[in-house]
Every structure is written in C-alpha cells, then in structure tokens.
Design a protein around this motif. Structure first.
Motif, PDB file in Angstrom:
ATOM      1  N   TYR A 483       0.808  -1.226   0.000  1.00  0.00           N
ATOM      2  CA  TYR A 483       0.000   0.000   0.000  1.00  0.00           C
ATOM      3  C   TYR A 483       0.839   1.273   0.000  1.00  0.00           C
ATOM      4  N   GLU A 744      -3.656  -4.021 -11.266  1.00  0.00           N
ATOM      5  CA  GLU A 744      -4.670  -3.680 -10.269  1.00  0.00           C
ATOM      6  C   GLU A 744      -5.625  -4.841 -10.043  1.00  0.00           C
ATOM      7  N   ASN A 747      -3.707  -7.333  -7.855  1.00  0.00           N
ATOM      8  CA  ASN A 747      -3.582  -6.882  -6.460  1.00  0.00           C
ATOM      9  C   ASN A 747      -4.911  -6.956  -5.720  1.00  0.00           C
ATOM     10  N   SER A 748      -5.994  -6.543  -6.383  1.00  0.00           N
ATOM     11  CA  SER A 748      -7.290  -6.557  -5.695  1.00  0.00           C
ATOM     12  C   SER A 748      -7.770  -7.994  -5.483  1.00  0.00           C
ATOM     13  N   ARG A 749      -7.504  -8.874  -6.451  1.00  0.00           N
ATOM     14  CA  ARG A 749      -7.951 -10.265  -6.296  1.00  0.00           C
ATOM     15  C   ARG A 749      -7.202 -10.978  -5.182  1.00  0.00           C
ATOM     16  N   ASP A 752      -6.907  -7.751  -1.662  1.00  0.00           N
ATOM     17  CA  ASP A 752      -8.104  -7.129  -1.080  1.00  0.00           C
ATOM     18  C   ASP A 752      -9.107  -8.240  -0.817  1.00  0.00           C
ATOM     19  N   SER A 757     -18.398  -9.953  -0.558  1.00  0.00           N
ATOM     20  CA  SER A 757     -17.988 -10.131  -1.953  1.00  0.00           C
ATOM     21  C   SER A 757     -19.208 -10.370  -2.825  1.00  0.00           C
TER      22      SER A 757
END
Length: 806
Positions: A483, A744, A747-749, A752, A757
């Motif tokens: 982050y 992105e 990273n989100s999969r 995050d 969900s």
C-alpha cells in the motif's frame, strides 16, 4: 607546404587537454568479479565514515570502563563462554534504564563487542574473527530484539526530529543514538549472513533462525525491512532530516540480501520453480556464461573519423586500399587496431537534433563531442581466439511463432487461423522447416505461466476457487510493502538523484550528508581534502546500496509473481527512473569507475590495529593502487541491469530511451572494458537499434557487430533492420494502461479480501433472513416507535406499482 602543419599541433594540444579531463581511452581489461557484495572486510569498512573515526576509541572506553569493574585484570578474549554470556546479559539489563546517556554508554559497549574488541587484537584478521564470534553471541542472547525496541523508540522520538528541523545545519551529533543502534544491527546482520566453511553447526542453526526471524515477524505485524523502508520515506518527506541514511540503506540492502537470497540462491530458486511447473530446464546458467565472457574493444569516436578522412599523401599510380579494411573492423575478436574507425559516417552525437524540452527538463545531454585521447604509440596487436559458437542459446516466444505463421498464411493462403500453431496445411516445405526450428528453441518463462494462470483466475473465479499462495519471505515483504510501495520507490529515487555525481546542488534537494558532516567544519586544507573524499565516498556507498537493493527487489518479485515485478517497475518508471539512470551515465564513466575516494589507512578494521601514518595532501591525492573502484563498477552494472529490467519487451519504455537520446550515452559506457557491463549496455542498444535509423546503424557497425556476438539471439527478430511488426508507432500509452489494469486486478484479487464479496452466497429463505440478529444502536429501543412512524406508517404504500414491471 607549410599551411597544414599547425593543424596537427592544434589537434595535439586539444587532445592532451582532453586526455587530462577524459582519461585515456586505452582502458585495460578490468579484472572484476561480480557478486552479491564486496569482500567481508570492505563491506564492514563502508559502514563507517572517516569523520566517525574518533568514535571507535569512545566505544572502547565505554566498554573497558564497565568491563574492568566486573572482570578486573582480565581481557575479553580470556573469558570462557559462560563468563562472556553473563557479562553480555548484564549489559543488556543496562539498556532498560530510563537515562538516555546511560543507555547510550551501554549501547556503545555492545557496539565495541560487535566491532571485534579491537583493543585486544593484534591484526585485522583477529578483529574480523572476534567481530563474527561476538555477533553470534549477541544474537543468541537476544540483543537484536532489544536493539529493535530501542530503534523504534528513536524513530518515534519527536524531540530529536523537532530539534533537527530547527537547526540550520545538521551534523553527526544529531544522529548519535541512531548511528550506534544501526551499526550494531548492521554488524550482526552482515557477520551472521556471511557463511564460512569453518562455522560450527550451532552457528548455522543460528543463521537460519535469524533469517526466519527477519523474514517472518512474530511479535510485530511487519517484517524488519518495512521498518527501514518507513525510515527512508520519513527522511525524504523532511520530517526526520537527521536520520543517518547511508547506514539505513546499507542495513536495508543487507537485510533483503539475507532474507530473500543473493543471485546464486535466486538462480537455484528459478531452477526449482521451473521443475515444479513442469517446464524444461534452463538452456544455460546465465551467471556462468557472463563470467566466461571476454570484454570487447570500445567503439571508435569522432577524432578518428576526422583523422582517417584527412587526405594522405600517396605516390602516383598507387590506389588507396582503405576500403579493404572495412570487413576487418567488423570482427572485434581479430582486430589489428582496437581503436580503428568504422568506415565513413558521423556519430549520432553530432548529427542529432536535441529536443530542447527534454534537454531543459533533464539536463541529459552535453552538446560537446566526446573526443577521446589517443595514445601516443600504436597499441600492441591483440590476438584473441575466436569463441566456438555464440555464448547464448537462442530463444523463441510463443508470440514469435504465432506472428511468423500469421505472416506466412497471409502470404501463401490468404487467411489466418488465429493462435493455431499446429496446422501447417497449404504452407510450403521451407515454412514447415522454419516452424520446426522455431519450436525447437521455444522458451516458456515462469512469467508466461503466471500470466496465463492469472487470466484463468480472472475469467473463472468461482470454478477455480481460492488460489494457493506460498508464504515465502518475498510474498510476506510484498504484502507488507503493497500500500505504500509508490512512496518507497519515489523516496529511493530521490536519494539516488541526490547522490548521483552528475546532480547539481539545488536548494530543494534533500540533504544526504547529515551523517558525514562533522560538528566543526574543517579549517586546514588537509582536513578539507579528507572531508571531500569522505563526502564522495559516502555518496558512492549510497548509490551502491540503492542500486543493489532495487535490483534484488525486481529480480525476486519477478520470480515470485510477474505482476508484483510489474507493479514495482511501473512505479519506478512513473517516478522517472529511466531518465535518472541515463543522467547518471551522462558523465565520464571511466573517471567514475577508477575514482579513488578512499583512504585505506583509515578504513576499518585497519585503523583499529595499525598506527596511523601522518596524512599529507600528496598521500590523499595518490589514493590506493587499485585498478578500479569495486563499488562504483558494481553500481554501474546494477543500474544498467535495472534499466534492462524496466525496458525489456516494453516498447513504450524503449521509446523513452530513444526520446532521451540514450544511444551516445550508452555508447560512451562501452569504453569500460568489462564484459558484464558491456553486455548490459549492448542489450540496451539492441532494443532501440530499429528506432535509430539507417544512418546510425551504418556509422556504428562495430557496435552492431558486438551486439551480434554478445547478446542472445531471438530468431526472426529484425532488431538490426527496423522492419519488425512492433516498430510501428502504436499508441504506447494504451500499453501501459492495459498493464496497469492487469496489475490492479491482480492486487485486488489476491490482497483485497472484501467481506461482502459479490460472489458470496445469497440467503433466499424468508425464515432465516427474518430470524437473523441485527446489530442495532444502543439507543434504538428508545426511538424505535418514532422510527416506525417516520419510515413505515407515514410512507404511502403504492401497491399498484407491483403490477408494473420495469
């Protein structure tokens, strides 16, 4: 004829002036072996500035005053293991006191132990031996954890920060406690990291335990490296200008090297990972191939073009035979004259128009032509045996085979079959042979497999389920850095810019000299010279540590997951890393590599056991007798490798190399006769050759020849001709945007983990939904009647709307 004679004299005068400033082009082969780090003694010596020299005796005094109250008439070396442990435990208890001064005295005594109790040693070998012995002893008794707590306290010490911010000039005195703590931690990490054959089994166990402790934090939420990254960003933001950055960066580099592994370990991990994925083994060990390479002679420069174009007096009837020399100049292994000119043509440095916007922004280009100093005598004939075969096995990507078949089908059949590489119906026999050869050399990288898996996970998240992520030190570090990663990269590049020798002193640049400048500035010429050497050495060490740690991060993240590597790369590119590295190389690189910014008699551990001779201006000017400076050559190779990593297969970034006119800068770097450095320069020239135009290729045939002989071949890659499909001017911004979207999504999969969900199962049963306990505010039962009146009863219910479908 008397007129032409003054011209050579003028040229000789000009040449001698350039010789003084540029250094001779006739650079000998540099006997340099690239590795994870320099020799053990040299790495310890670089921790200390020469201005810190007086603190060595202060550490000794703090230790001896305390030691002689506990063990009168004894020496540390004479104590048995139990007595040594008991004394160290007593010292560690002393770190618990409230008084800062008492804590500092105890920390200095522990630092003296880590420095190898040099007061009791006879020679440098003994100092290094006892430094290692004491480091293991200190670690086993929990010293590192105790110092980590103290370091956290010092980082949070707002009083020291505000005091440093108020001062007009920061000096060594502002960072005393931090320097002592970081020095002890660095000595422990470096001594325990380095393996020796004579290490006892308990030391090997201790090393693995320490590695695990640094990689997988137990008590804290973050790995130790993250704390150091935080120190770097805090320093760059201006909130803590007193942080000793050189020590922080050296410790950060060594912690990453220790926890992630060096280049040999990385190669072994790569081989193991390929086996796990069921991929064929690597065609060769790249480390060994590079070690076996020979340096090429540097390319020629403009003075030779001028001299060779001078009309030579010839006898009547004798024709010039110069055109016959052209083929010889293509063969760098069998040259008669290593500095003979490539035939006719003008160097790019003269005929290229400079974009004034770029020049103004980056100060990258000097318009003067680089004219090397020629040796007075002709160099001796160099005969090198021609190598059997090329050093690298050629590689072919799946994409290359698809492009080849697409072009062939369009030509012979008139339509294409997409990504089908098996169907060869209707294609002539030579095409069959070509496809067979391409497939023989097909190379599937770990990155290709990772990208394919990522596409499948994005496409079918439900059916493929949760991805199993191996908990490696690299994965833990990336997750912790994720982050704030852009800030970490920007901070590192800011410091690198401030430490680069080509940087101008600007008012807004950060002050990286806080931990080298003494409280009282020098008075005599000798003191000024010593401080000047110290400052230059300090900057060189910072460049070395940043270049090494960035390369380590890029290589390890690439192996761990390609999108982790791409995330770091993209933020480096956005932070102007490419022009920064080019700016670094836009100097007399031979002078930088042969710089003598060290005073060997003042280096640790030599200065602790030997009587120091009287320093004079002459001895400081003379420097040491080394052929080159190891750390500077190491830094240059690392920066070239980083540039290669950032630009490889990225056409938008390759165009940045072209736009910033990197070709003459890189070509100048070929003057350094070291095979590994030349290889990475040639790689960078190869990827942009197709964009530089015919004239450049024509006048740089020797460089083209060197690329052919040293850099890996990609079959059907028209790098030398400029008619490759990728050479067309695509919208390069779209390429970066697509890459960013993929990063992105990854990273989100993976990182995050949202609670609600969109793929979570939905409860459709009325009973269970109404029976769920909802968390209501404490005062809800006081006002629920009012809430019912306002939200339910007073709202008109339009039942007829249920009959109308939207």
């Amino acid at each position: 004829q008397p007129q032409p004679q003054p011209q050579p004299k003028g040229r000789e005068l000009f040449r001698s002036q350039r010789k003084e400033s540029e250094g001779s082009v006739d650079c000998p082969n540099l006997e340099f072996e690239y590795g994870d780090a320099d020799g053990h003694g040299a790495e310890l010596a670089e921790l200390y500035s020469y201005t810190e020299e007086h603190e060595l005796s202060l550490n000794r005094r703090c230790f001896e005053e305390d030691f002689h109250t506990q063990e009168p008439d004894r020496r540390w070396l004479e104590l048995d293991g139990a007595r040594q442990k008991a004394y160290v435990m007593r010292l560690l208890d002393g770190l618990e006191v409230v008084s800062r001064d008492k804590r500092l005295r105890v920390a200095r005594a522990i630092l003296y132990l880590a420095q190898g109790v040099f007061g009791d040693c006879e020679n440098e070998g003994d100092v290094l031996h006892w430094s290692r012995h004491n480091s293991f002893l200190l670690y086993q008794l929990g010293t590192f954890s105790a110092f980590l707590e103290l370091l956290n306290m010092e980082i949070e010490n707002s009083q020291a920060c505000s005091s440093a911010l108020r001062k007009p000039a920061i000096s060594l005195a502002d960072s005393t406690e931090l320097r002592v703590l970081l020095s002890v931690m660095y000595l422990m990490v470096e001594n325990i990291r380095v393996e020796q054959e004579t290490d006892p089994p308990e030391w090997k166990t201790c090393r693995e335990t320490f590695r695990m402790e640094l990689s997988f934090p137990v008590h804290t939420e973050e790995p130790f490296a993250l704390l150091l990254f935080t120190m770097v960003t805090k320093f760059c933001s201006g909130h803590a200008p007193h942080f000793p950055m050189k020590k922080v960066l050296l410790l950060l580099w060594k912690v990453l090297l220790f926890t992630l592994g060096g280049f040999e370990a990385l190669q072994a991990m790569k081989v193991r990972r390929r086996e796990e994925l069921g991929l064929p083994p690597l065609p060769e060990d790249s480390i060994q191939v590079v070690r076996g390479m020979r340096a090429a002679s540097p390319p020629t420069y403009n003075i030779e073009l001028v001299e060779q174009q001078q009309p030579q007096p010839q006898k009547r009837g004798h024709r010039s035979r110069r055109p016959l020399m052209k083929q010889d100049s293509l063969d760098i292994y069998n040259e008669r004259d290593p500095f003979k000119n490539d035939e006719g043509g003008v160097d790019e440095e003269e005929n290229d128009d400079v974009d004034s916007g770029i020049e103004g922004e980056l100060d990258l280009l000097e318009r003067d032509t680089i004219i090397p100093a020629m040796p007075a005598q002709r160099p001796p004939i160099e005969r090198v045996s021609f190598p059997k075969g090329l050093p690298w096995a050629p590689k072919v990507r799946q994409k290359d085979i698809e492009h080849f078949l697409e072009a062939s089908r369009n030509k012979f059949i008139g339509f294409t079959l997409g990504q089908d590489t098996e169907t060869l119906i209707g294609l002539p026999r030579p095409i069959h042979e070509s496809v067979k050869t391409l497939k023989q050399h097909k190379y599937v990288s770990i990155s290709d497999v990772q990208i394919k898996n990522e596409e499948e996970l994005e496409k079918c998240p439900m059916s493929l389920g949760e991805e199993e992520v191996q908990e490696t030190p690299c994965e833990v570090l990336y997750r912790a850095m994720l982050y704030n990663l852009p800030q970490y990269m920007i901070a590192l590049l800011k410091i690198l810019l401030a430490a680069a020798p080509t940087s101008k002193a600007k008012t807004d640049s950060i002050n990286i000299l806080a931990d080298v400048l003494p409280e009282e500035m020098p008075i005599t010429v000798l003191q000024s010279m010593k401080l000047g050497i110290d400052v230059n050495r300090h900057k060189e060490i910072i460049v070395k540590s940043i270049s090494a740690l960035l390369l380590l991060l890029l290589k390890h993240f690439k192996l761990n997951h390609i999108y982790q590597f791409e995330y770091v790369s993209q933020h480096l590119v956005f932070a102007n890393c490419i022009p920064l590295i080019l700016k670094f190389f836009n100097q007399n690189i031979m002078s930088y590599i042969t710089a003598k910014n060290s005073i060997s008699v003042l280096d640790y551990p030599h200065c602790t056991v030997c009587d120091l001779p009287e320093l004079t201006a002459e001895s400081l000017e003379a420097g040491d007798n080394n052929q080159f400076c190891w750390r500077n050559l190491f830094s240059c190779i690392n920066l070239l490798r980083i540039l290669n990593k950032l630009t490889k297969w990225k056409h938008s970034r390759t165009m940045m190399l072209v736009v910033f006119k990197s070709a003459p800068i890189l070509k100048r770097a070929l003057k350094v006769k070291q095979a590994m450095m030349q290889l990475y320069v040639l790689k960078l020239l190869k990827i942009q050759t197709k964009y530089l135009g015919r004239q450049w290729r024509k006048s740089n045939m020797k460089t083209m020849s060197a690329i052919y002989q040293k850099v890996r071949h990609r079959m059907n890659d028209d790098w030398a001709y400029g008619n490759d499909i990728d050479a067309r001017p695509w919208d390069f911004q779209a390429e970066e945007c697509t890459l960013r979207a993929n990063i992105e999504a990854f990273n989100s999969r993976r990182y995050d983990k949202p609670q609600d969900s969109e793929f979570a199962p939905v409860d459709n049963c009325l009973q269970s939904v109404l029976g769920q306990r909802l968390e209501l505010p404490e005062d809800f039962h006081y006002s629920y009647e009012l809430w019912l009146e306002r939200e339910v009863f007073s709202q008109p219910i339009r039942w007829e709307e249920l009959l109308h479908c939207q």
